[in-house]
Motif scaffolding. Structure first.
Motif, short mmCIF file in Angstrom:
data_model
loop_
_atom_site.label_atom_id
_atom_site.label_comp_id
_atom_site.label_asym_id
_atom_site.label_seq_id
_atom_site.Cartn_x
_atom_site.Cartn_y
_atom_site.Cartn_z
N MET A 196 39.51 21.42 -1.71
CA MET A 196 39.04 22.72 -1.22
C MET A 196 39.57 23.01 0.18
N VAL A 200 41.88 26.48 0.76
CA VAL A 200 41.61 27.49 1.77
C VAL A 200 42.79 27.65 2.73
N LEU A 295 37.23 26.25 -8.14
CA LEU A 295 37.78 25.07 -7.47
C LEU A 295 36.93 23.86 -7.77
N SER A 297 35.74 20.37 -6.22
CA SER A 297 35.61 19.78 -4.89
C SER A 297 35.85 18.27 -4.93
N VAL A 303 33.22 25.04 -8.04
CA VAL A 303 32.75 26.16 -7.23
C VAL A 303 33.47 27.43 -7.68
N ILE A 305 34.64 31.06 -6.91
CA ILE A 305 34.93 31.83 -5.70
C ILE A 305 34.61 33.29 -5.97
N THR A 308 36.53 35.31 -1.08
CA THR A 308 37.41 34.40 -0.33
C THR A 308 37.07 34.38 1.15
N GLU A 311 34.79 31.10 3.13
CA GLU A 311 35.67 29.93 3.02
C GLU A 311 35.18 28.74 3.84
N ARG A 313 32.32 27.27 4.13
CA ARG A 313 31.50 26.31 3.39
C ARG A 313 32.36 25.47 2.43
N LEU A 314 33.51 25.99 2.03
CA LEU A 314 34.39 25.25 1.13
C LEU A 314 35.04 24.07 1.85
N ASP A 318 34.14 19.54 1.40
CA ASP A 318 34.94 18.32 1.24
C ASP A 318 34.71 17.36 2.39
N ASN A 396 30.15 30.35 -4.27
CA ASN A 396 30.34 30.32 -2.81
C ASN A 396 29.84 31.59 -2.12
#
Length: 459
Positions: A196, A200, A295, A297, A303, A305, A308, A311, A313-314, A318, A396
């Motif tokens: 992730m 991003v 995505l 993780s 997750v 999306i 976008t 982002e 928190r994405l 990880d 997300n």
């Protein structure tokens, strides 16, 4: 000049001009030249009002207005705007200051001496303060140095503070304190299972990366995770210009944990410190991640999306997964994560989420003690279904717009081990207008409160 010079007190044996704090109720207690000059200049001791009292040879004293007792608590770090308002010279607190007031005033002075001069020369701050007796000067200088690092990083625009430059600053911090630093960059993020972070940041001209710092060999294990989105366009869900203007500060979480790490290392706290910063730029290109993408993780959770522009928190997900794999005693994340947090508590408070009741109490008390105000928001479990879209494990960007800061915090909590001691700060990282000790621009939030609270709960 850049970076900003480290703040320092004047020598303790220096001859100094006295600074006397006075409220309207104390004007009648002034005598001699101070009383005469206050009357002649119509000094009313309003909050922040300054009266320069001449002496036989130059400046004899400084009167600093505190304002009325009814409104005094509205103004913190009361000496914080004096360094730029007083003529060149050495000053010292005089009169009746409690130990706590003296420490806060000394720290406020150091904070108020900050000037960001990388791109334009400004007048140097030539006023210096003698550290009050009984106050630990070295400690306050270390705290101010950490705050200055945070401010410098946030204030620097992305043209000079993209992922590569943030990595350089990260490694320089590690070298300064004998810490170990490493980075995983570009496609190696996929090889080492940080999908992730890669997703991003892959559309940017500068490769995404995960930065790691390790310091200390004894004591409890503390892991700090900071959101390092060096600029956020919103991705394909592009932000309007009005919302993009301050996005150089979207790495404020990374800047805050780096400043806090500097404080911890300079003070030599007995901790095993680990700092993780996912450093990316959320850009628009042919390989941008897309709305409705799903995505997977590092933790294996999928997750969906749905925006976008959500982002941060994405990339944190990880990094938090990695943090939890070593089972530290405490994990704390800092991020400029949601506008909902600003709506809830404004730009002055640092909202935090935690399941650690002792830490919550300690943070509230410490925030008041060190003039770094924080406010607890809940990990409200009944909102968990809102981040479960059905087509994937997590969403997300839940629809509806309600409780956005809470649902973001719940999303992050899914990526730490169940039962882990996890705390999350959803900060603003920006001072919209100048206040004592807090010039307009980047600012640390919550770091000093956490620094003061840690000894009470992490043993």
């Amino acid at each position: 000049m850049y970076p900003t010079p480290l703040p320092q007190f004047a020598p303790s044996d220096a001859e100094a001009c006295p600074i006397r704090a006075v409220g309207p109720e104390g004007l009648e207690g002034l005598t001699g030249a101070e009383a005469a000059w206050a009357k002649a200049t119509a000094f009313k001791a309003g909050a922040g009002e300054v009266c320069l009292v001449p002496g036989a040879e130059g400046l004899g004293a400084v009167l600093l207005g505190l304002g009325s007792t009814a409104t005094r608590d509205r103004r913190r770090l009361v000496t914080g705007d004096l360094p730029g308002r007083l003529p060149e010279g050495i000053y010292a607190l005089a009169g009746d200051w409690s130990a706590r007031e003296a420490e806060e005033a000394a720290l406020g002075w150091l904070f108020g001496s900050y000037r960001f001069t990388r791109y334009v020369e400004g007048p140097a701050v030539a006023a210096r303060l003698v550290c009050p007796e009984g106050v630990d000067a070295a400690r306050l200088e270390a705290i101010a140095a950490g705050e200055f690092l945070t401010r410098d990083l946030i204030n620097t625009p992305t043209s000079d503070m993209g992922p590569e430059a943030l990595e350089d600053a990260f490694f320089a911090l590690a070298a300064e304190h004998g810490a170990q630093a490493s980075a995983v960059r570009g496609d190696d993020l996929l090889v080492q299972n940080f999908p992730m972070i890669h997703a991003v940041g892959r559309a940017s001209a500068e490769a995404p990366r995960l930065l790691e710092l390790r310091w200390g060999e004894a004591g409890p294990a503390l892991t700090l995770v900071g959101k390092g989105v060096c600029f956020d366009t919103g991705g394909l869900d592009l932000k309007p210009a009005s919302s993009m203007g301050l996005m150089k500060k979207d790495m404020g979480g990374a800047a805050t944990v780096m400043g806090l790490a500097r404080m911890i290392m300079a003070l030599g706290l007995k901790l095993r410190l680990r700092v993780l910063v996912p450093a990316v730029e959320n850009s628009v290109s042919s390989n941008s991640f897309r709305p409705q993408d799903i995505l997977t993780s590092r933790k294996g959770l999928t997750v969906e999306i749905n925006n976008t522009d959500a982002e941060g928190r994405l990339v944190l997900a990880d990094a938090l997964t990695l943090a939890g794999e070593k089972s530290p005693d405490m994990i704390v994340s800092f991020a400029t994560l949601t506008g909902a947090a600003r709506v809830a508590v404004g730009d002055d408070l640092a909202p935090f989420f935690t399941g650690n009741e002792a830490l919550a109490t300690a943070l509230g008390e410490a925030g008041a003690e060190v003039a770094d105000p924080v406010w607890r928001l809940p990990f409200h479990a009944p909102y968990e279904p809102r981040i479960e879209p059905g087509i994937a494990d997590l969403d997300n960007a839940p629809k509806g717009g309600l409780a956005g800061s809470i649902t973001a915090a719940l999303f992050l909590r899914r990526f730490v081990p169940e039962g882990a001691d996890y705390t999350h700060f959803d900060i603003y990282g920006w001072q919209p207008s100048a206040a004592p000790g807090r010039p307009k621009g980047g600012v640390g939030m919550g770091a000093r409160a956490l620094l003061a609270a840690l000894p009470k709960v992490l043993k």
